[in-house]
Scaffold this motif. Structure first.
Motif, short mmCIF file in Angstrom:
data_model
loop_
_atom_site.label_atom_id
_atom_site.label_comp_id
_atom_site.label_asym_id
_atom_site.label_seq_id
_atom_site.Cartn_x
_atom_site.Cartn_y
_atom_site.Cartn_z
N GLU A 191 1.48 6.57 -1.36
CA GLU A 191 0.25 6.06 -2.10
C GLU A 191 -0.11 4.60 -1.78
N PRO A 192 -0.86 4.12 -0.82
CA PRO A 192 -0.88 2.77 -0.72
C PRO A 192 -1.64 2.12 -1.55
N LEU A 193 -0.84 0.72 -1.95
CA LEU A 193 -1.56 0.07 -3.21
C LEU A 193 -1.91 -1.56 -2.69
N GLY A 194 -1.29 -1.94 -1.64
CA GLY A 194 -1.86 -3.43 -1.19
C GLY A 194 -0.99 -3.87 -0.02
N PHE A 195 -1.31 -4.97 0.52
CA PHE A 195 -0.80 -5.40 1.85
C PHE A 195 -0.16 -6.77 1.47
N SER A 196 0.97 -7.14 2.24
CA SER A 196 1.48 -8.61 2.20
C SER A 196 1.69 -8.97 3.77
N PHE A 197 1.56 -10.36 3.71
CA PHE A 197 1.98 -10.71 5.30
C PHE A 197 3.05 -11.64 5.08
N MET A 198 4.29 -11.25 5.95
CA MET A 198 5.47 -12.19 5.87
C MET A 198 6.10 -12.35 7.26
N VAL A 204 2.70 -2.96 4.11
CA VAL A 204 1.94 -2.18 3.20
C VAL A 204 2.82 -1.69 1.91
N VAL A 205 2.27 -1.98 0.77
CA VAL A 205 3.10 -1.88 -0.64
C VAL A 205 2.81 -0.38 -0.84
N ALA A 206 3.65 0.55 -1.09
CA ALA A 206 3.10 1.85 -1.41
C ALA A 206 4.12 2.46 -2.26
N TRP A 207 3.52 3.67 -2.90
CA TRP A 207 4.59 4.52 -3.81
C TRP A 207 5.04 5.60 -2.70
N TYR A 214 9.14 2.82 -5.11
CA TYR A 214 8.09 1.85 -4.19
C TYR A 214 8.66 1.39 -3.34
N ARG A 215 7.96 1.19 -2.19
CA ARG A 215 8.74 0.76 -0.79
C ARG A 215 7.63 -0.21 -0.19
N ILE A 216 7.99 -0.86 0.78
CA ILE A 216 7.29 -1.84 1.76
C ILE A 216 7.40 -1.45 3.13
N PHE A 217 6.37 -1.01 3.73
CA PHE A 217 6.35 -0.52 5.30
C PHE A 217 5.86 -1.34 6.12
N LYS A 218 6.51 -1.58 7.10
CA LYS A 218 6.19 -2.53 8.22
C LYS A 218 4.93 -1.68 9.20
N LEU A 219 3.83 -2.27 9.03
CA LEU A 219 2.79 -1.74 9.94
C LEU A 219 3.20 -1.29 11.38
N SER A 220 3.85 -2.47 12.02
CA SER A 220 4.01 -2.13 13.56
C SER A 220 5.29 -0.99 13.49
N ARG A 221 5.80 -0.35 12.35
CA ARG A 221 6.75 0.56 12.45
C ARG A 221 5.94 1.93 12.01
N ILE A 235 -0.02 6.46 -12.17
CA ILE A 235 -0.71 5.21 -12.53
C ILE A 235 0.08 4.00 -12.02
N HIS A 236 -0.62 3.41 -11.26
CA HIS A 236 0.55 2.20 -10.63
C HIS A 236 0.24 0.92 -11.15
N PRO A 237 1.22 0.17 -11.09
CA PRO A 237 0.88 -1.27 -11.54
C PRO A 237 0.39 -2.16 -10.22
N PRO A 238 -0.35 -3.18 -10.58
CA PRO A 238 -0.92 -3.97 -9.54
C PRO A 238 -0.15 -4.48 -8.38
N SER A 239 -0.54 -4.25 -7.10
CA SER A 239 0.50 -4.52 -5.98
C SER A 239 0.93 -6.01 -6.25
N LYS A 240 0.29 -6.91 -6.75
CA LYS A 240 0.70 -8.26 -6.97
C LYS A 240 1.98 -8.23 -7.60
N VAL A 241 2.10 -7.36 -8.78
CA VAL A 241 3.25 -7.37 -9.64
C VAL A 241 4.24 -6.31 -9.05
N LEU A 242 4.00 -5.46 -8.16
CA LEU A 242 4.91 -5.05 -7.24
C LEU A 242 5.87 -5.87 -6.37
N LEU A 243 5.06 -6.55 -5.67
CA LEU A 243 5.39 -7.73 -4.79
C LEU A 243 6.50 -8.80 -5.43
#
Length: 331
Positions: A191-198, A204-207, A214-221, A235-243
């Motif tokens: 369940e995708p919730l938001g993106f981060s760039f590092m 992509v931050v997702a359940w 909650y996990r973070i998946f690298k788009l290139s993988r 019901i998920h918290p905001p992606s900013k909170v998860l990051l």
């Protein structure tokens, strides 16, 4: 419709207000047009002004003929049906979009990039002739060189489009994902919730329903992506909170190493993917590099590839990690 005194009121505003305030009023007006609602607090935070100043600015806009409506607990908005004249982009704004387009051309899948390119064409269409000339001249002198990739760039079609659709519509997507530690491919419903760039990589931050966490998946993988079409079950918290949770629960290590200039050149782009934050001149032509990382072992394994041309300055824990790896090496 604009009120009869709109032009007169606007002229009075332009006469008596300072230029920076005029620019702020214009920016607030653009924000009002680009969002369904915006709160006074959001305006205050973005422009670094007090709530009292925000209310004063909004009152000035109303007096100039801009029809505003306020919904308690929600925010301010333009009256439904009111439209501003087409906005003109400055040359600087257009160049900023152009640079973003160049980067996206290397990092997005073809379909997502085509959508962005179409948007850029619309921006070009409203530019003045002189600004179009500036943009064309600048474009010829901007190039994104992507010679290094730490992981296979699968770039399946519609990856960004489907993830964005999932985030906006709160719908589950199915991905085939290659794990970093063992290269094993697994099929996961997320369940995708938001993106981060590092470190020059998109995540992509997702359940994850497989891991039930909650996990973070690298788009290139991501090797393949499809839309499941089912609504989120949680019901998920905001992606900013998860990051913030992800990056505060992990220990972040600051590393400083001294490397020869030749070794620094040989690293190429890999130093950025390993967390480089700063480079400065050292003694006798050496380069002092500073890194911010999560895993000492991961960095130590990479460090061994150029260890004969480098010296660890700090921390001591990294030196110990390197020693432990060397003891495990069998020749």
């Amino acid at each position: 419709m604009k009120s009869p005194g709109y032009r007169l009121s606007l002229c009075l505003i332009l006469t008596y207000l300072r230029m920076n305030k005029i620019e702020r009023l214009s920016a607030i007006l653009i924000k009002l047009q680009s969002r369904k609602y915006i709160t006074a607090q959001q305006i205050a935070q973005q422009f670094g002004i007090s709530l009292r100043t925000v209310y004063r600015d909004l009152r000035i806009l109303e007096e100039s003929g801009v029809p505003l409506t306020a919904v308690p607990g929600t925010g301010y908005a333009l009256v439904d049906g009111y439209k501003l004249p087409p906005l003109m982009f400055t040359a600087s704004e257009a160049i900023a979009f152009l640079m973003a387009e160049k980067v996206l051309s290397q990092q997005a899948d073809p379909d997502s990039y085509a959508i962005y390119r179409s948007g850029m064409d619309k921006i070009r269409a409203v530019l003045k002739a002189t600004e179009k000339d500036v943009l064309e001249n600048i474009e010829e002198n901007i190039r994104v060189v992507d010679k290094f990739s730490g992981t296979p760039e699968y770039k399946p079609e519609n990856i960004l489009s489907l993830l964005l659709h999932g985030i906006a519509g709160k719908e589950t997507v199915i991905i085939k994902y290659t794990a970093n530690y063992n290269q094993k491919v697994t099929c996961r419903a997320i369940e995708p919730l938001g993106f981060s760039f590092m470190s020059n990589q998109w995540y992509v931050v997702a359940w994850c329903k497989l891991k039930k966490d909650y996990r973070i998946f690298k788009l290139s993988r991501i090797r393949k992506i499809t839309s499941e079409g089912n609504a989120f079950h949680r019901i998920h918290p905001p992606s900013k909170v998860l990051l913030e949770r992800f990056y505060t629960r992990d220990v972040i290590h600051t590393i400083r190493i001294s490397v020869t200039r030749s070794a620094c050149q040989d690293m190429g782009f890999s130093k950025f993917t390993h967390g480089l934050t700063q480079e400065e001149e050292g003694e006798e032509g050496a380069v002092i590099q500073t890194y911010r990382i999560f895993s000492l072992e991961f960095f130590a394994r990479w460090y061994l590839s150029f260890a004969d041309k480098a010296t660890i300055l700090e921390p001591e824990e990294l030196k110990e990690t390197v020693r432990e790896l060397l003891l495990k090496i069998r020749i």
